[in-house]
Write an enzyme that holds these catalytic residues in place. Structure first.
Site, PDB file in Angstrom:
ATOM      1  N   GLU A   1      -6.658 -32.532  22.892  1.00 38.45           N
ATOM      2  CA  GLU A   1      -5.830 -31.330  23.004  1.00 38.45           C
ATOM      3  C   GLU A   1      -6.586 -30.037  22.687  1.00 38.45           C
ATOM      4  O   GLU A   1      -6.387 -29.020  23.337  1.00 38.45           O
ATOM      5  CB  GLU A   1      -4.597 -31.454  22.095  1.00 38.45           C
ATOM      6  CG  GLU A   1      -3.623 -32.538  22.513  1.00 38.45           C
ATOM      7  CD  GLU A   1      -4.009 -33.936  22.033  1.00 38.45           C
ATOM      8  OE1 GLU A   1      -3.289 -34.894  22.376  1.00 38.45           O
ATOM      9  OE2 GLU A   1      -5.030 -34.070  21.310  1.00 38.45           O
TER      10      GLU A   1
ATOM     11  N   PHE B   1       1.079 -31.743  19.021  1.00 35.23           N
ATOM     12  CA  PHE B   1      -0.343 -31.643  19.352  1.00 35.23           C
ATOM     13  C   PHE B   1      -0.726 -30.219  19.760  1.00 35.23           C
ATOM     14  O   PHE B   1      -1.811 -29.748  19.419  1.00 35.23           O
ATOM     15  CB  PHE B   1      -0.688 -32.620  20.474  1.00 35.23           C
ATOM     16  CG  PHE B   1      -0.254 -34.038  20.196  1.00 35.23           C
ATOM     17  CD1 PHE B   1      -0.369 -34.570  18.921  1.00 35.23           C
ATOM     18  CD2 PHE B   1       0.266 -34.832  21.198  1.00 35.23           C
ATOM     19  CE1 PHE B   1       0.031 -35.876  18.648  1.00 35.23           C
ATOM     20  CE2 PHE B   1       0.665 -36.140  20.940  1.00 35.23           C
ATOM     21  CZ  PHE B   1       0.552 -36.665  19.671  1.00 35.23           C
TER      22      PHE B   1
ATOM     23  N   ARG C   1      12.381 -30.419  29.071  1.00 40.27           N
ATOM     24  CA  ARG C   1      11.052 -30.835  29.549  1.00 40.27           C
ATOM     25  C   ARG C   1      11.102 -31.099  31.063  1.00 40.27           C
ATOM     26  O   ARG C   1      10.130 -30.854  31.776  1.00 40.27           O
ATOM     27  CB  ARG C   1      10.537 -32.056  28.790  1.00 40.27           C
ATOM     28  CG  ARG C   1      11.380 -33.308  28.965  1.00 40.27           C
ATOM     29  CD  ARG C   1      10.709 -34.527  28.390  1.00 40.27           C
ATOM     30  NE  ARG C   1      11.618 -35.679  28.412  1.00 40.27           N
ATOM     31  CZ  ARG C   1      11.213 -36.926  28.555  1.00 40.27           C
ATOM     32  NH1 ARG C   1       9.931 -37.206  28.690  1.00 40.27           N
ATOM     33  NH2 ARG C   1      12.084 -37.917  28.545  1.00 40.27           N
TER      34      ARG C   1
ATOM     35  N   HIS D   1       8.781 -32.168  23.660  1.00 36.54           N
ATOM     36  CA  HIS D   1       9.081 -33.115  22.586  1.00 36.54           C
ATOM     37  C   HIS D   1       9.057 -32.450  21.214  1.00 36.54           C
ATOM     38  O   HIS D   1       8.497 -32.976  20.253  1.00 36.54           O
ATOM     39  CB  HIS D   1       8.110 -34.296  22.621  1.00 36.54           C
ATOM     40  CG  HIS D   1       8.253 -35.163  23.834  1.00 36.54           C
ATOM     41  ND1 HIS D   1       7.951 -34.700  25.101  1.00 36.54           N
ATOM     42  CD2 HIS D   1       8.678 -36.436  23.978  1.00 36.54           C
ATOM     43  CE1 HIS D   1       8.176 -35.661  25.983  1.00 36.54           C
ATOM     44  NE2 HIS D   1       8.628 -36.724  25.333  1.00 36.54           N
TER      45      HIS D   1
ATOM     46  N   ARG E   1      13.024 -33.235  24.428  1.00 31.64           N
ATOM     47  CA  ARG E   1      13.096 -34.547  25.089  1.00 31.64           C
ATOM     48  C   ARG E   1      14.536 -34.914  25.440  1.00 31.64           C
ATOM     49  O   ARG E   1      14.789 -35.576  26.447  1.00 31.64           O
ATOM     50  CB  ARG E   1      12.516 -35.599  24.136  1.00 31.64           C
ATOM     51  CG  ARG E   1      12.551 -37.018  24.672  1.00 31.64           C
ATOM     52  CD  ARG E   1      12.113 -37.992  23.578  1.00 31.64           C
ATOM     53  NE  ARG E   1      11.798 -39.307  24.116  1.00 31.64           N
ATOM     54  CZ  ARG E   1      11.420 -40.334  23.364  1.00 31.64           C
ATOM     55  NH1 ARG E   1      11.301 -40.188  22.057  1.00 31.64           N
ATOM     56  NH2 ARG E   1      11.153 -41.510  23.920  1.00 31.64           N
TER      57      ARG E   1
ATOM     58  N   ASP F   1      10.384 -41.735  18.154  1.00 29.43           N
ATOM     59  CA  ASP F   1       8.945 -41.546  17.901  1.00 29.43           C
ATOM     60  C   ASP F   1       8.656 -41.242  16.429  1.00 29.43           C
ATOM     61  O   ASP F   1       7.521 -41.399  15.966  1.00 29.43           O
ATOM     62  CB  ASP F   1       8.392 -40.410  18.766  1.00 29.43           C
ATOM     63  CG  ASP F   1       8.243 -40.837  20.228  1.00 29.43           C
ATOM     64  OD1 ASP F   1       8.582 -41.994  20.543  1.00 29.43           O
ATOM     65  OD2 ASP F   1       7.810 -40.016  21.046  1.00 29.43           O
TER      66      ASP F   1
END
Length: 313
Positions: free
Chosen positions: A58, A83, A10, A109, A167, A117
């Site tokens: 999104e 998303f 990322r 991610h 990530r 998460d």
């Protein structure tokens, strides 16, 4: 021995966007209120007039990106994989894929390595979802070098592209002068005669480490990095299967619909070959440290080694 350099892909995405923006003034970056996490904030700082924060919307962001693409500019729409591929699937399909709009999706991610998460954010289905959209290119880079190259290749490609970034900081393995990135072409990282390991994303470095462990046990494993899952390098996969007789696929994604399924699609049609798929089984993830989750779900080098040994012997 010097420590291996590690960087999250990322971060590579954010850095590459800035480099791309300096070269091409038609690049526009969109984000959905996650610029700090997706690292598009780097582009925002460098080119605020070419950055659009669409907020936590999104589906709308994909629609905006599609509209921008019709003006001749090249939009990079960025958010978490869950998303981009999940929440906005309908808009990606109907506003980007169907009209073949020149939109690039930077999905960060992805996979189990999102860690703490938890299951709601650990998207292990995105490759499967994006593969089903006609004309969509699907890229899952292995490291910093490859991620940067993927961003530039996506810009040059005319049509929709989905890029998957992580990530977790991962080893840089492609920092050599001979490295060349080409959409649709796999890369042989290690020659071998007993079994072929086909990997993508952060599992490429884990597979290379597993191959070293297998060598100590007398198993000579060929390792292939498939950074482009669609279109996939059919010629290389068939040739490797013919050479070694057995194929193992490794991915930080569900074993349903991802790299393993793509490889099986190729081999079942062109060269029926025994295949072992290593990935997230038919289950959701859970919250926990990324490295521990990779180990628990059998995606670390030691686990790969043991599974390949059982498969070969």
């Amino acid at each position: 021995m010097s420590e291996v350099k590690k960087i999250a892909t990322r971060e590579s995405y954010g850095n590459a966007l800035v480099e791309l923006g300096k070269l091409h003034d038609d690049v526009v970056v969109l984000d959905a209120d996650l610029a700090g996490a997706t690292k598009t904030g780097m582009f925002k700082k460098a080119f605020p007039e070419r950055f659009i924060d669409c907020g936590i919307a999104e589906g709308n962001m994909i629609g905006v990106a599609a509209g921008i693409a019709t003006t001749g500019k090249v939009p990079f729409a960025s958010t978490f994989a869950m998303f981009a591929a999940g929440r906005a699937f309908e808009q990606v399909r109907n506003s980007v894929g169907y009209p073949k709009n020149n939109v690039k999706i930077g999905a960060t991610h992805a996979g189990i390595s999102v860690g703490e998460d938890g299951a709601t954010h650990q998207c292990n289905e995105d490759i499967a979802l994006m593969r089903t959209i006609p004309g969509m290119v699907v890229i899952s880079p292995a490291d910093d070098v490859e991620a940067r190259a993927a961003v530039f290749a996506a810009y040059e490609h005319q049509g929709p592209v989905y890029m998957r970034f992580g990530r977790l900081a991962v080893p840089v393995i492609n920092d050599n002068p001979d490295y060349k990135f080409e959409i649709g072409k796999g890369i042989v990282l290690r020659e071998g005669k007993d079994v072929t390991i086909v990997a993508t994303g952060l599992e490429v470095s884990e597979s290379l480490a597993a191959a070293e462990k297998l060598a100590a046990d007398g198993i000579d494993a060929k390792v292939i990095n498939i950074h482009t899952i669609k279109p996939i390098d059919e010629e290389l996969i068939v040739a490797a299967a013919k050479e070694t007789g057995k194929v193992v696929t490794v991915e930080e994604h569900s074993v349903i619909g991802g790299l393993g399924s793509a490889v099986c699609d190729v081999l079942s049609e062109k060269l029926p070959t025994p295949v072992l798929k290593i990935g997230v089984m038919d289950t959701f993830g859970e919250s926990g440290p990324a490295v521990e989750l990779i180990k628990k779900y059998g995606l670390d080098a030691d686990s790969i080694c043991e599974k390949v040994k059982a498969f070969v012997k």
